[in-house]
Design a protein around this motif. Structure first.
Motif, mmCIF file in Angstrom:
data_model
loop_
_atom_site.group_PDB
_atom_site.id
_atom_site.type_symbol
_atom_site.label_atom_id
_atom_site.label_comp_id
_atom_site.label_asym_id
_atom_site.label_seq_id
_atom_site.Cartn_x
_atom_site.Cartn_y
_atom_site.Cartn_z
ATOM 1 N N ALA A 294 0.853 -1.190 0.000
ATOM 2 C CA ALA A 294 0.000 0.000 0.000
ATOM 3 C C ALA A 294 0.879 1.226 0.000
ATOM 4 N N ALA A 295 0.238 2.393 -0.201
ATOM 5 C CA ALA A 295 1.024 3.616 -0.398
ATOM 6 C C ALA A 295 1.839 3.947 0.839
ATOM 7 N N ASP A 296 1.168 4.011 1.945
ATOM 8 C CA ASP A 296 1.956 4.143 3.167
ATOM 9 C C ASP A 296 2.190 2.727 3.662
ATOM 10 N N THR A 297 3.285 2.526 4.297
ATOM 11 C CA THR A 297 3.686 1.124 4.542
ATOM 12 C C THR A 297 2.527 0.276 5.038
ATOM 13 N N PRO A 298 2.151 -0.688 4.265
ATOM 14 C CA PRO A 298 1.046 -1.552 4.668
ATOM 15 C C PRO A 298 1.528 -2.547 5.709
ATOM 16 N N VAL A 299 0.549 -3.074 6.406
ATOM 17 C CA VAL A 299 0.875 -4.123 7.369
ATOM 18 C C VAL A 299 0.700 -5.457 6.667
ATOM 19 N N LEU A 300 1.796 -6.122 6.379
ATOM 20 C CA LEU A 300 1.739 -7.381 5.652
ATOM 21 C C LEU A 300 1.494 -8.537 6.612
ATOM 22 N N PRO A 301 0.939 -9.600 6.084
ATOM 23 C CA PRO A 301 0.654 -10.720 6.984
ATOM 24 C C PRO A 301 1.937 -11.470 7.353
ATOM 25 N N ASN A 302 1.879 -12.043 8.516
ATOM 26 C CA ASN A 302 2.950 -12.926 8.973
ATOM 27 C C ASN A 302 2.590 -14.346 8.617
ATOM 28 N N TYR A 303 3.254 -14.922 7.650
ATOM 29 C CA TYR A 303 2.894 -16.291 7.266
ATOM 30 C C TYR A 303 3.533 -17.281 8.226
ATOM 31 N N ALA A 304 2.711 -18.195 8.662
ATOM 32 C CA ALA A 304 3.253 -19.183 9.602
ATOM 33 C C ALA A 304 4.259 -20.079 8.898
ATOM 34 N N GLU A 305 5.261 -20.494 9.625
ATOM 35 C CA GLU A 305 6.296 -21.354 9.046
ATOM 36 C C GLU A 305 5.975 -22.810 9.322
ATOM 37 N N VAL A 306 6.313 -23.653 8.365
ATOM 38 C CA VAL A 306 6.164 -25.096 8.596
ATOM 39 C C VAL A 306 7.387 -25.599 9.362
ATOM 40 N N ARG A 307 7.129 -26.207 10.492
ATOM 41 C CA ARG A 307 8.247 -26.686 11.324
ATOM 42 C C ARG A 307 8.102 -28.174 11.582
#
Lengths: 231, 857, 359
Positions: C19-32
């Motif tokens: 987004a134009a002003d820094t968007p809040v991106l999702p935190n994708y869960a990691e496979v562990r």
């Protein structure tokens, strides 16, 4: 065209009565007969009703009473269209004021009656040219009336009156607008032309000179027509 | 041309017509031109209407996509989004596409509609609203990260080709989008290839629209598609049962009806005005034909004598008229196309009426309309030939042959019964109501009055000229009045033209003048403040409450009143009514509203509203009634009390005025875009705009205009004048046509009277006396015509003012007579008539006249 | 449908956007590794992960003795849209689905697809159990473990029920299935082979009763493909003796295996986890697609090392043209076909042959 039997008159007027708007009676009980090929002149005072009589015979006006028959066909019972048809087929006109249409050529003027009878233009104009020639205007068929003198115009009118070989010619003071010399020449042409054509003529005029050309002359008065013995 | 039953000889007809035209080409050309002008104007106006309407429909259809039908919110505030899944799950609905719709302005200069759609849903229902991204696809699912790829993202926007052109931007560029009270940056991600050419549209993701533009939880519409073969009425009923009060079902038919209704009255009026031009052209053709026949009376008589039947003669004249009409109409069609193209380019589709903004519509050629106008032109020429033709056929050949003067007997008084009957019929029609919102009986009344007035001209001329018979003012005057008296039919023909065109012109002038005066005094009443401030574009929601607060504290302000103007859909068939929320004091509403009558006492607990006059024509509410407004109350609608009616020339589709506090209480909407500012005495008005702009968000500051009410009044009147510019033009043409008719009459007559002039000269009348006679004839004729024209014009104007205008536009006005105009027109027409008579008679004074006496023809 | 092409291209494009002003991106869960899968919860969706699917393939036998193949897949993807977006329409999760029917008499695949953003109950995937709805398509598991699906459109419709006859087969290490050298390049993965199928296939308005065997694959991941990987070959077979084999290789641009793996469960239920070196795919015959110009190795020799021995199977397709072109919906072009091996039936999947696949 029916060929009339020699015995029946070309024109037969019986007990004709006509009054003008206003009440004055022009004539009452008028009788007349014109044989085929006969040349009749009618004279009378101004206002006696000569022109009115011509109009009645032509079917342009209706009488108060009496009957008119042309070649055996009685006019009274006919409606305007029928009378018009009869007029076109059987009558030719020459007027005092010529009445040549200024926007048509001489040939077209002469050809009018033919064209009104649905003849093809080319054929009609050819005949018109021939008529003009015999009226002393040969080669001038494509001219316009503008430049013509009175006498020449009346020649055109005579040509027009005869081009469709009518049975009856009605002439209303044909020399009235012409000077004496021209009048004489026109009269001569007229007389020759109508005798050649074999048509009957009813000529209305003031002029004794004109009337002299006729076979017989009638005088129109209130009481009717009576024979006039000239002069 | 074969022979037929009426005995018409083709050759003879051909000869007669060709001969006549060869001899007098000018007259034929004039008559053809008259028809051409009428047809051109009518056709041009019609084309412009059709093109503009087509354009407007396209614009509406563009915004709505191609859905089978839609559920629309009744106000721009929208309805609850929870309705959407219910609609989607209704049996018979194949797909539902939710839409957020807002007016927006791009880069501060291009206004357009902004749509927020879900591409997955829209793709099934309204695929033409889908955006096409410009990123190349080098892999199967992803592209290198860049701002343009974020199409579902919160900063991507798709613009139609026309919008890109208007902004002079291309995909990849950044733009500023102002909507719903804020301005945000977006990046152009691609185009809208499915949008029709010339239409401006912007599309973003629906989540973006809701989130960034503060539209959470609401939708403006849901586009719907039927399952193939579904029982549509049943599905519709099922949907209707689900709808809250603030939503309604809309399909293409109702959209078209709305579009049509919006400007129908205006366009029909314009069509009528154009038809009047056609009528005037017809009158001129009539004059020309009548004169031509009159001149050739003896020729026609000759033909009758030679043996042409009545019907044949009638047909000949009609054929002449038809040929002239055909040529004129064909010319007119071509000229009309040209005119329409020019007008569309310069004036826009509404010819200044202000209904359609922005785009210049494309001209659409309408073959059906072309055929109709061609037919009308032909008809006008034929009708103009019928009377003279009958006259020619009925004339007594014997009399006509002698060319003895005028066809009509001057001693007989002209017939008045028909004219009276027409006038009475016109009066009766004026009292009949509108049909389908159109004042059809009003138009018929005008036609009857005109015909009756013109038909009464011979009698009126006689009445007016009789006194003059006994007054002699010089040889010229004497001769003139004698001639007019003695040749009444010729005089009447000339008069017809003058009276017809003058009365139409006067009628329109009186109406416009009255209207203008009413608007002027209305403006004074409705603009009591000093300065008015508004935001450009269709934005209803520019100022947020905090901005409003700051604006109120600017020094120099006595008071500032914010107004809310928002459309409200009361009925599916009508364009939206306007809701006006102002600081109205219920105890004294006339301080702000020009009330008609008084305001009723308000029952306890009721919310008062005041309806504008047009609204009372369109909707069945009157003062003292209760009505339901689709503002969100508990059920989505609120019951209000109609306390009074006020005059509003500004909005033809009706306005509901409500006190601001009531509005805020009902809707919670505090965003405003208009304000009325009163200054403290002695305050500096010049510095106010800058001070105001300083407290606004910068993006808004550039779009706000401050207009002193004085300028606003001037501007409004300018718009008024511009709207009527076309009417003024048509009035001028009408007058010119009338004058042309007079000129034609006189020139024709003069030719025929050459002999007469010659004779007069012979008997010793001086040249200048003949000149005087002609001038006097012209002046007399002109005077009679002007007097009659003005009188008839005033009568017709009353029909325009009290019947046609209210029934078309739903407003009333007071009659004001433009006396200065009357005087000017009178003087000008009389002078022009005298002048044309003179010019036409110039020939008569040449040598020809004298010579003519000798000749026959 | 053509319109959806762009739409889907876009969402997948949108996975990397701002987004134009820094968007809040999702935190994708990691496979562990070390995460225990528990059911029925893990039959349901895992929205914190980027990608997930419910993938059913199988063979159906019609009453007149013919065999056809079918595929029904429901996908879920978590987009990188700004997490602050409060709109109920915010496309934080997108669901899309494919369905295909492989009938040798038709000679090519019949397929259909759906796509929608999750929300409003019109498209959703439950987190409690297997319950996925996408407009009119559904995949649901009842309390007894029987799954039913309805999918299809104008050309065909599948209404099938699946009854598990064997327990869940955890792929990889207890469901932690590696796809590349880095630990994070992995997915949580389990299969349900030998599902007993019964139901109807509707074509041209006529319903035909069918029975058969199917295979369900369940995976969820946030980082599936290693950089340099362009696609994979996957094979899953139900053996007539009750055994089940799953084998895959991740390919690089040169066509070499970047990674490989699989599982073999014998008739008695003994599970062997296959390491990358244990699996080899050797193309025997390629089929050239007249539509996309792609060459697919539709016949392959699959060799699997099971303990000391190496078993080889020749995979032969039911017919060649089982290419699925989902570009109309914005998806990839891949080959998914019913295939036979000696002693078993199953499916072969070939991705990344048309263009490199990115996930």
């Amino acid at each position: 065209m029916r060929t009339p039997s020699p015995a029946s008159p070309l024109l037969s007027v019986t007990s004709l009565k006509k009054s003008v708007p206003g009440g004055r009676v022009l004539f009452d009980g008028l009788d007349m007969a014109v044989a085929p090929g006969e040349f009749v002149a009618i004279m009378g005072e101004s206002g006696a009703g000569k022109s009115t009589l011509l109009n009645l015979i032509a079917g342009l006006d209706t009488a108060d009473s009496g009957s008119i028959a042309i070649r055996g066909t009685v006019l009274d019972g006919l409606d305007d269209d029928a009378r018009t048809k009869l007029r076109l087929a059987a009558i030719g006109f020459v007027f005092q004021a010529f009445h040549i249409l200024p926007h048509l050529t001489l040939a077209q003027n002469v050809a009018l009656p033919l064209v009104l009878q649905h003849m093809k233009a080319r054929e009609a104009e050819e005949r018109a040219h021939a008529m003009l020639a015999s009226a002393g205007l040969s080669g001038r068929g494509n001219d316009f009336p503008r430049a013509l003198s009175g006498g020449e115009l009346q020649r055109v009118a005579i040509a027009r009156a005869l081009v469709h070989k009518p049975a009856l010619i009605l002439a209303d003071e044909p020399t009235g607008n012409l000077d004496p010399e021209t009048a004489a020449r026109i009269l001569e042409l007229f007389a020759t032309a109508v005798r050649e054509s074999g048509a009957g003529v009813l000529l209305v005029t003031h002029s004794h000179v004109a009337a002299a050309v006729a076979d017989r002359t009638l005088l129109l008065a209130r009481s009717g027509l009576r024979e006039h013995d000239g002069r | 041309m074969a022979a037929d039953m009426c005995g018409l000889s083709g050759v003879a007809t051909r000869w007669m017509i060709a001969g006549e035209w060869r001899a007098h080409p000018a007259r034929v050309i004039l008559a053809a031109l008259a028809i051409a002008v009428g047809v051109a104007l009518g056709f041009a106006v019609h084309l412009i209407n059709a093109s503009a309407l087509n354009e407007f429909s396209r614009a509406v259809r563009t915004v709505n996509g191609d859905a089978d039908f839609q559920v629309h919110a009744r106000t721009p505030l929208g309805f609850e989004e929870a309705l959407y899944p219910k609609l989607a799950r209704t049996p018979g609905i194949a797909a539902a596409s939710p839409v957020v719709e807002l007016p927006a302005s791009i880069d501060g200069k291009v206004p357009l509609t902004l749509l927020g759609i879900d591409p997955f849903r829209a793709g099934l229902v309204t695929p033409n609203l889908m955006g096409r991204p410009v990123a190349a696809e080098t892999t199967q699912t992803a592209a290198p990260p860049s701002a343009t790829d974020n199409a579902l993202g919160e900063t991507s926007i798709f613009l139609s080709q026309a919008a890109l052109l208007a902004l002079n931007k291309k995909p990849g560029d950044e733009i500023q989008v102002s909507a719903a009270g804020q301005t945000l940056a977006f990046t152009i991600a691609g185009t809208l290839p499915g949008v029709a050419e010339g239409q401006r549209l912007a599309v973003v993701d629906i989540a973006t629209a809701q989130w960034r533009l503060n539209r959470l939880g609401r939708l403006q519409r849901v586009d719907l598609k039927f399952v193939e073969g579904a029982d549509e009425p049943r599905v519709r009923n099922a949907l209707a049962a689900l709808l809250p009060r603030d939503a309604e079902i809309v399909n293409e038919t109702t959209q078209e009806r709305r579009t049509d209704a919006l400007s129908r009255a205006y366009r029909v009026n314009l069509d009528m005005v154009a038809l009047m031009a056609l009528l005037t052209g017809g009158f001129l053709a009539f004059s020309a034909q009548a004169l031509s026949v009159a001149r050739r009376r003896s020729q026609f008589a000759l033909l009758r004598v030679l043996g042409v039947q009545r019907r044949a003669l009638l047909f000949q004249v009609l054929v002449e008229g038809a040929v002239v009409g055909g040529i004129g109409a064909a010319l007119g069609l071509g000229a009309g196309l040209f005119l329409a193209q020019g007008a569309l380019s310069f004036l826009g589709g509404d010819l200044g009426g202000g209904y359609f903004s922005g785009t210049r519509p494309q001209l659409i050629f309408a073959p059906g309309a072309a055929l109709s106008f061609f037919g009308l032109g032909l008809l006008a020429a034929l009708i103009g030939s019928v009377l003279p033709a009958r006259q020619a056929a009925q004339a007594q050949p014997a009399i006509a042959l002698k060319d003895a003067g005028d066809a009509a007997d001057p001693r007989r008084a002209p017939g008045w019964r028909i004219a009276l009957a027409l006038l009475l019929a016109g009066a009766v029609c004026a009292f009949l109501p509108a049909i389908g919102g159109l004042p059809l009986f009003g138009y018929i009344s005008v036609a009857f009055l005109l015909a009756g007035g013109v038909g009464a001209m011979p009698l009126l001329a006689r009445v007016l000229l009789t006194p003059l018979q006994h007054v002699t003012f010089g040889v010229s005057g004497h001769l003139a009045s004698k001639h007019l008296w003695g040749a009444p039919s010729q005089a009447a023909i000339a008069l017809c033209g003058i009276v017809a065109s003058t009365s139409l012109m006067i009628a329109m002038a009186v109406m416009v003048w009255s209207f203008r005066n009413s608007v002027d005094s209305w403006l004074v009443q409705i603009l009591p403040a000093d300065i008015y401030l508004r935001v450009e574009g269709d934005d209803y929601n520019a100022f947020a409450p905090d901005v409003q607060q700051r604006m109120a504290t600017v020094p120099g302000l006595q008071s500032i009143h914010f107004r809310k103007v928002t459309p409200l859909r009361l009925s599916p068939d009508q364009p939206p009514i306007t809701l006006l929320a102002e600081d109205i004091d219920p105890a004294n509403p006339s301080a702000l509203l020009p009330l008609i009558g008084s305001s009723r006492p308000i029952p306890d607990g009721a919310i008062p509203v005041w309806l504008s006059e047009p609204a009372t024509w369109l909707y069945p509410y009157r003062a003292g009634d209760y009505m339901d407004l689709p503002l969100s109350g508990a059920s989505g609608s609120t019951r209000v009390f109609v306390a009074g009616i006020w005059r509003d020339y500004g909005r033809q589709q009706g306005t509901v005025a409500m006190a601001s506090p009531d509005y805020v209480r009902l809707t919670g909407d505090r965003l405003r875009s208009d304000a009325a500012i009163s200054l403290k005495p002695g305050a500096d008005s010049a510095s106010l705009p800058d001070a105001m702009r300083a407290v606004m968000p910068p993006s808004l500051a550039g779009r706000v205009s401050f207009v002193p009410s004085r300028d606003l009044r001037k501007l409004s009147l300018q718009i008024f004048d511009r709207s009527f510019a076309v009417t003024y033009l048509l009035e001028a043409i009408a007058i010119l046509v009338g004058l042309a008719g007079v000129a034609a009459t006189f020139s024709a007559q003069t030719l025929a009277r050459t002999k007469e002039f010659g004779m007069l000269r012979h008997i010793g009348v001086l040249k200048r006396q003949i000149v005087g006679m002609l001038a006097a004839e012209g002046a007399l004729l002109g005077s009679v015509g002007v007097v009659a024209g003005i009188g008839l014009g005033i009568a017709i104007s009353q029909v325009l003012i009290h019947v046609i205008n209210p029934q078309s536009f739903h407003w009333t006005m007071e009659t004001r007579l433009p006396f200065v105009l009357f005087a000017t027109v009178a003087v000008a027409l009389v002078a022009a008539s005298a002048g044309t008579a003179l010019i036409a008679g110039r020939r008569a004074l040449s040598g020809d006249a004298i010579r003519a006496v000798r000749e026959d023809w | 449908m053509r319109a959806l092409k762009w739409a889907l291209a876009l969402i997948l494009l949108a996975t990397i956007g701002h987004a134009a002003d820094t968007p809040v991106l999702p935190n994708y869960a990691e496979v562990r590794p070390g995460v225990t899968l528990s059911f029925p919860r893990d039959h349901g969706a895992h929205p914190e992960f980027r990608t997930e699917w419910w993938y059913i393939t199988g063979w159906l036998d019609t009453e007149d003795g013919r065999s056809v193949g079918f595929q029904v897949t429901f996908f879920r993807t978590r987009t990188s849209t700004d997490q602050r977006n409060d709109s109920a329409f915010a496309p934080k999760q997108i669901l899309f689905a494919h369905a295909a029917l492989s009938d040798p008499q038709t000679g090519h695949l019949l397929h259909d697809q759906r796509i929608a953003r999750e929300g409003f109950g019109l498209a959703q995937a439950s987190m409690a159990d297997m319950d996925v709805t996408l407009n009119d398509w559904t995949l649901k598991r009842d309390a007894n473990g029987r799954m039913t699906t309805h999918a299809g459109g104008k050309d065909f419709a599948l209404d099938l029920g699946f009854t598990p006859t064997q327990p869940v087969m955890l792929e990889g290490e207890e469901g932690y299935s590696r796809k590349g050298p880095l630990p994070a390049q992995a997915s949580h993965y389990y299969s349900l082979p030998h599902l007993l199928v019964s139901g109807t296939v509707t074509r041209n308005g006529r319903k035909a009763a069918v029975k058969g065997t199917a295979w369900l694959d369940r995976e969820w991941s946030s980082a599936y493909l290693a950089p340099g990987a362009v696609g994979w070959d996957w094979a899953g077979f139900n053996f007539d003796d009750g055994g089940a084999l799953m084998a895959f290789r991740i390919r690089d641009a040169q066509g070499q295996a970047l990674w490989a793996g699989g599982s073999y469960r014998d008739a008695k239920g003994a599970l062997t986890h296959l390491a990358p070196g244990d699996v080899a795919f050797a193309p025997v015959r390629r089929w050239h697609s007249p539509r996309t110009g792609t060459d697919y190795p539709v016949e392959q020799n699959l060799s699997v090392r099971l303990g000391p021995a190496t078993k080889e199977w020749r995979i032969a397709p039911l017919f060649d043209d089982q290419e699925l072109d989902s570009r109309a919906g914005g998806g990839p072009v891949y080959w998914e076909g019913a295939a036979r091996v000696h002693g078993g039936r199953g499916y072969l999947e070939l991705t990344g042959y048309f263009k490199p696949l990115k996930m």
